[in-house]
Every structure is written in C-alpha cells, then in structure tokens.
Scaffold this active site. Sequence first.
Site: not given
Ligand code: SAM
Length: 350
Positions: A284, A164, A166-169, A231, A212, A186
């Site tokens: 988070c 998961c 995005a945004p990629g940090g 994440d 997904d 993502d």
């Molecule tokens: C907490 S954010 C991730 C932050 C990222 N790891 C960072 O450090 O920048 C959660 C991410 O999970 C993605 N997401 C939600 N459901 C998902 C799924 N079933 N499969 C893949 N990504 C998913 C969302 O689009 C979102 O970008």
Amino acid sequence: MACARRRTPASAGFVNAVLRRFLREREALVPALRQEVPAARHQHPRWWIDQVRRDWPDRWEALLDAANQPGPMMLRVHARHGSAESYVAALAEAGLQAHAVGARTPQAVLLETPAPVQALPGFADGRVSVQDLSAQLAAPLLLGGLPGSELPALPAGARVLDACAAPGGKTAHLLELADLDVLALDADASRLKRVDETLARLGLQGRTLAADARDTAAWWDGQPFDAILLDAPCSASGIVRRHPDVRWLRRASDITELARTQTGLLEALWPLLKPGGRLLYATCSIFRAEGAGQISSFLQRHPEARALRAPGHLLPLPDNRAEAAGATSSPAAGSGDGFFYALLHKSPAS
Ligand SMILES: C[S@@+](CC[C@H](N)C(=O)[O-])C[C@H]1O[C@@H](n2cnc3c(N)ncnc32)[C@H](O)[C@@H]1O
C-alpha cells in the site's frame, strides 16, 4: 503554558511571550509560513515531499493534497451472502445512502457518509466488511480467470499462501470468492488473532500460523503452493489519508530498510511456488522503491519469472484509478488507496 511552568519554570515567561506574539500575528504568520516552508504548506515532512516529487514529478502536489483529505468508506459485500446491489438496498432500508462501484470490484459498495460498523446491516453476521477499493483488487487478481486475464482460475482446493495476512482482509476476500486451502501467516501473533476473528465472523475456514515468512525452514512443510499473496510490510505511503500520523512517524531511512525486507520476503517465498504458479506482490505504497523498482530488480534476478499485465502503481487520485492493475472505471467510485500490484508467473519449465 502549564507544561512549560512545570518542566522549565525559568522559561515560562519567554514561552508565554512567544505564544502571545503568535496569537497577535497569526493572520500574517500562517500564510507566510505556508508560502515559505514546504512542510507547512503540504503538511508532510520535507523528505517525504521530496520523495513523492522524485517518484511522481507530474502529480506530486495532487498526491500530497489528496493525502490531506479523508478517504471514502468502502465496503466489501460477502460474495456468498449476496450482491453489492442487494446490500445497497439493505443499506437504504437502514437509512444509509450508498452505491455499488466497479466492474472489477463487483462486491464493492461506497457509503456516501461514513458510519460505525455496528450500524451496517448484517455486519456481526459476516454479511459485509470494510475494505478499500484498491485492496479489493488483490483477491480477484490472484484468483485469475477474469475476462482478459492470462491466468486460468485457480481450481477448488488450490494451496494458497497468504504470507503477510493480518488483519486478514485479503485472506477473507480470497475465501469468500473461492474454495481454497489457505495458509495465513503473520510475524505478529497478536495481529494474527484478528485474522482468526475476521474468518470466524465471516464463517470462513483457513489455517493461521504466527511465523516470520522469511524463515521458511521453521514453518514450511515442503509442499509447494499453487499461489502466493505477498502483501508486504511497507511505508503505508498510499494510505496516509487513513493514517495521517504515518508521514510524521516514518524516517527516510525506513524506506531503504522496508525495501530490503520486501526483497527478503520475495526471495524467500519465490522458491515455495510451484512451477507454473502465480505470486501477487502488493504494497500500500506510492513509493517506487517499494513497487515498480522492487519488481524490476526481481525480474532481472529471476529469468523464470514473468510479470502478467504491466505491474502498476494505483494512485489515490480521482482521475487515476485504473492504471495497470485495472481498477474500476466508475466516476462515482471515489479513488481507491495508493497501492502497487505485480502479478508474477513462474515458468512451468523452471
Ligand atoms: C500490509 S500488512 C498486511 C495486510 C493484510 N494482507 C490484509 O489485507 O489485511 C503487512 C503485514 O505483514 C506482517 N509482517 C511483517 N513482516 C513479516 C514477516 N517477515 N513475515 C510475516 N509477516 C510479516 C505485519 O505484521 C503486517 O501484519
């Protein structure tokens, strides 16, 4: 008033009277409201207050208060471009006061006063990124090899899934610290573009894919991963101070739904991990259902999984940075965001 006149002209007089009376009696009304209505006193919806109180009976008020204060601006210095200390010196030359923080987050720099990223020396060239202190724990935890860590460091070229991303940090932080074969997934294609932009700005290489993560039949090539970062999407209850509207946009039922999604992600991704591999689960969130509760159920369902170091919630409170995940101990650091980390190891015999 203009709005009331336009939408419901018949009620305009009544609305006017209510507003005028409020102005006349504000001095008495506001304190009384704060006294009697918890949502007004704590600036959070009632269900959220109750949830924080159930999960953190000793600290719920401090947590709600902290969520009403702005978070500090924390930077992460690109490990291949120099140390936190050298960047602090570059900031001082640019007239920005800052200091390095944290033994376990050696690239972290706290800006004394928030500034636009364009004012940060070398930002466009990838020398630095904005990333909260708690978020900066993810990459070192997954990479292992730290003093006291039960896990050896991931070898160069290890196959890593950032499920998961995005945004990629955290994808970027992993690649700044080690030469890895990272696949960043993502489900949201538009958010995934930000991962590509971030990696390009920082001069890093990783594969990105919109999918997904639970639908492994659609995207997995059948080669197991050495390490997985999950994440997971969550309530964001640990970062309310940065996104104040979150508490008003969420509903109590969202937490159950999000916990179900987190369970689905964990169950879908665990089989993709090599025996002997590691998975870092992160949210988070300060809600136990998305952290400690989620992982204790997972461990009951999976005897081949073991939690390395006690899984822990990091609370966004100045006196509670360390907990189980092991954050900085510098009193000057300011608190990191609320987070939960669990580092899971898969038995080599499984
Ligand atoms: C907490 S954010 C991730 C932050 C990222 N790891 C960072 O450090 O920048 C959660 C991410 O999970 C993605 N997401 C939600 N459901 C998902 C799924 N079933 N499969 C893949 N990504 C998913 C969302 O689009 C979102 O970008």
